[in-house]
Design a protein around this motif. Structure first.
Motif, PDB file in Angstrom:
ATOM      1  N   LEU A  21       0.828  -1.204   0.000  1.00 31.14           N
ATOM      2  CA  LEU A  21       0.000   0.000   0.000  1.00 31.14           C
ATOM      3  C   LEU A  21       0.865   1.257   0.000  1.00 31.14           C
ATOM      4  O   LEU A  21       0.578   2.219  -0.738  1.00 31.14           O
ATOM      5  CB  LEU A  21      -0.939  -0.010   1.201  1.00 31.14           C
ATOM      6  CG  LEU A  21      -1.863   1.209   1.348  1.00 31.14           C
ATOM      7  CD1 LEU A  21      -2.722   1.376   0.110  1.00 31.14           C
ATOM      8  CD2 LEU A  21      -2.736   1.074   2.591  1.00 31.14           C
ATOM      9  N   ARG A  22       1.918   1.264   0.814  1.00 30.12           N
ATOM     10  CA  ARG A  22       2.803   2.432   0.818  1.00 30.12           C
ATOM     11  C   ARG A  22       3.481   2.601  -0.538  1.00 30.12           C
ATOM     12  O   ARG A  22       3.684   3.728  -1.009  1.00 30.12           O
ATOM     13  CB  ARG A  22       3.851   2.282   1.920  1.00 30.12           C
ATOM     14  CG  ARG A  22       3.309   2.571   3.312  1.00 30.12           C
ATOM     15  CD  ARG A  22       4.454   2.724   4.308  1.00 30.12           C
ATOM     16  NE  ARG A  22       5.191   1.474   4.455  1.00 30.12           N
ATOM     17  CZ  ARG A  22       4.865   0.519   5.301  1.00 30.12           C
ATOM     18  NH1 ARG A  22       3.793   0.653   6.075  1.00 30.12           N
ATOM     19  NH2 ARG A  22       5.585  -0.590   5.384  1.00 30.12           N
ATOM     20  N   ALA A  25       0.926   4.132  -2.831  1.00 26.48           N
ATOM     21  CA  ALA A  25       0.245   5.330  -2.336  1.00 26.48           C
ATOM     22  C   ALA A  25       0.294   6.511  -3.304  1.00 26.48           C
ATOM     23  O   ALA A  25      -0.735   7.162  -3.540  1.00 26.48           O
ATOM     24  CB  ALA A  25       0.814   5.726  -0.972  1.00 26.48           C
ATOM     25  N   LEU A  29      -3.127   8.205  -4.645  1.00 28.85           N
ATOM     26  CA  LEU A  29      -3.434   9.607  -4.370  1.00 28.85           C
ATOM     27  C   LEU A  29      -3.667  10.379  -5.673  1.00 28.85           C
ATOM     28  O   LEU A  29      -4.575  11.220  -5.754  1.00 28.85           O
ATOM     29  CB  LEU A  29      -2.297  10.245  -3.574  1.00 28.85           C
ATOM     30  CG  LEU A  29      -2.166   9.774  -2.119  1.00 28.85           C
ATOM     31  CD1 LEU A  29      -0.896  10.342  -1.487  1.00 28.85           C
ATOM     32  CD2 LEU A  29      -3.395  10.184  -1.309  1.00 28.85           C
ATOM     33  N   TRP A 127      -5.344   0.234  -7.752  1.00 21.78           N
ATOM     34  CA  TRP A 127      -4.228  -0.463  -7.104  1.00 21.78           C
ATOM     35  C   TRP A 127      -3.826  -1.690  -7.916  1.00 21.78           C
ATOM     36  O   TRP A 127      -2.633  -1.966  -8.110  1.00 21.78           O
ATOM     37  CB  TRP A 127      -4.635  -0.845  -5.687  1.00 21.78           C
ATOM     38  CG  TRP A 127      -3.528  -1.293  -4.786  1.00 21.78           C
ATOM     39  CD1 TRP A 127      -2.219  -1.477  -5.128  1.00 21.78           C
ATOM     40  CD2 TRP A 127      -3.625  -1.602  -3.390  1.00 21.78           C
ATOM     41  NE1 TRP A 127      -1.492  -1.899  -4.032  1.00 21.78           N
ATOM     42  CE2 TRP A 127      -2.330  -1.975  -2.953  1.00 21.78           C
ATOM     43  CE3 TRP A 127      -4.681  -1.621  -2.481  1.00 21.78           C
ATOM     44  CZ2 TRP A 127      -2.069  -2.366  -1.647  1.00 21.78           C
ATOM     45  CZ3 TRP A 127      -4.417  -1.991  -1.178  1.00 21.78           C
ATOM     46  CH2 TRP A 127      -3.137  -2.357  -0.760  1.00 21.78           C
ATOM     47  N   THR A 143       2.268   4.213 -11.919  1.00 26.62           N
ATOM     48  CA  THR A 143       1.530   5.410 -11.499  1.00 26.62           C
ATOM     49  C   THR A 143       0.862   6.078 -12.693  1.00 26.62           C
ATOM     50  O   THR A 143      -0.300   6.483 -12.630  1.00 26.62           O
ATOM     51  CB  THR A 143       2.488   6.393 -10.807  1.00 26.62           C
ATOM     52  OG1 THR A 143       3.056   5.763  -9.654  1.00 26.62           O
ATOM     53  CG2 THR A 143       1.757   7.659 -10.392  1.00 26.62           C
TER      54      THR A 143
END
Length: 415
Positions: A21-22, A25, A29, A127, A143
């Motif tokens: 998850l980190r 992130a 976001l 994700w 990303t």
């Protein structure tokens, strides 16, 4: 939804899911920011037009049909003047099941529960897309793939109480499970995807083709390599960056379980509809036929485009041709990029079903939304740019997508 996270680094006290998850992130976001922009523009548009953004997102078009299933169960239908019958049996059950469950344990109405499910699933979908692109092409490309999915012209659907985000989340994580050798999870998630939308067949096909290729490769190798990935550089071999379990018989049994589990969701619902309607194996096709939906190889869509070209709406027809050519060109880039075989199978079937189905043609962009592998070549290209240049490219696209989404939802036809 279980996150199929990579193992934590040695000596780390963080859980694998927390570490993953980190790592994801920044992508999540960025995704949330784009979707909040779309909702904000819809709110401003609604204030000017006197429409309710909440109603547009939660209680219009397909959202109403899902809500009726959640509230009343199956059996509701509308008979049109021309004799067609629109039955809610056309809508697969996982989303309304989740709406009913969430509304039963919370003060939310089924419609608002549908929004919560869709918004939550959209984050899991983002994700999953990131996890696949990161595994194959790196974090930066991952990303950008997520941002590209968010800024699609029909991206506003990702904020609606529709089943697209739930399906994409299940499909993406099922495909990721294949790439990481977790066959049982791949089968379970494929089965759930098959309970979400008819195009769940694309996820099932990806699992089956991956299993077949694995068995063929093992048989050619005489089983001596235990199913190790082929590093020859072939397109099939490249998906084996952990594409199957290398632990002999136990790995093959897990693969078999994944292959068996994958079709159970879709097959179970289709057979149940056939039993309920008395139509047998073709009962669900008859239900879809009542909605004017079917698979004709794209003939009806071609006629629709031809009618536009022969009318004052020539520009619209030309735009549709350009859009189809763009999709086909992107898929060709996926092939040239030598994407993993399960991604190519899944994406190809999604594209074929979207472009070659008859029915309401305005929904085709939405039906293409789960075909996220199409975005990976673009994400890799953008990843070569500086961050400032990538923002200059994607920023205006995000704003244009938000404006288009607000215009679309305030129109007369469903997305």
């Amino acid at each position: 939804m279980t996150v199929l996270a990579p193992a934590a680094s040695p000596g780390s006290s963080a859980s694998p899911a927390g570490t993953a998850l980190r790592h994801a992130a920044p992508a999540l976001l960025a995704y949330a920011a784009v979707r909040l922009l779309g909702v904000a523009v819809l709110g401003v548009w609604g204030a000017a037009a006197g429409s309710s953004p909440h109603q547009l997102l939660s209680a219009r078009w397909d959202s109403l049909w899902y809500t009726r299933v959640a509230e009343l169960g199956y059996g509701y239908e509308v008979r049109l003047a021309n004799g067609d019958v629109h039955s809610n049996l056309a809508f697969f059950p996982l989303l309304p099941w989740l709406e009913r469950l969430l509304s039963a344990i919370s003060p939310l109405s089924p419609a608002d529960a549908g929004l919560v499910v869709a918004w939550t699933a959209s984050l899991f979908a983002a994700w999953g897309i990131f996890a696949i692109a990161d595994r194959l092409y790196g974090r930066r490309a991952g990303t950008l793939a997520v941002v590209l999915w968010a800024v699609l012209p029909v991206g506003i659907v990702q904020s609606m109480a529709y089943s697209e985000t739930l399906f994409t989340a299940l499909a993406a994580w099922s495909l990721y499970a294949l790439l990481s050798g977790r066959w049982v999870w791949a089968g379970v998630l494929a089965s759930l995807a098959g309970l979400t939308r008819p195009v769940g067949a694309a996820v099932v096909a990806a699992v089956w083709v991956a299993g077949a290729v694995t068995l063929i490769r093992e048989s050619r190798a005489g089983g001596s390599d235990g199913g190790r990935p082929d590093d020859s550089g072939s397109g099939v071999g490249e998906w084996g960056v952990g594409g199957w379990s290398p632990d002999g018989p136990r790995g093959r049994w897990r693969m078999l379980w994944g292959v068996v589990l994958a079709p159970l969701g879709a097959a179970g619902y289709v057979l149940w509809v056939g039993h309920r309607t008395g139509g047998g194996l073709f009962g669900y096709l008859e239900v879809q036929g009542g909605w004017g939906n079917g698979f004709d190889g794209g003939l009806a869509f071609a006629r629709f485009i031809g009618e536009r070209l022969a009318s004052p709406a020539f520009a619209a027809g030309a735009g549709l041709i350009a859009g189809v050519l763009l999709v086909l060109w992107l898929y060709r880039l996926c092939l040239r990029q030598r994407q993993p075989l399960p991604l190519l199978v899944f994406c190809g079937i999604v594209v074929a079903l979207a472009l070659c189905a008859s029915g309401y043609f305005g929904s085709k962009p939405r039906l293409l939304m789960p075909a996220f592998p199409l975005l990976l070549p673009v994400a890799v290209a953008l990843a070569r740019l500086r961050t400032s240049r990538a923002v200059l490219v994607l920023g205006p696209v995000a704003l244009a997508s938000a404006v288009y989404g607000a215009l679309w939802l305030n129109g007369t036809g469903p997305p």
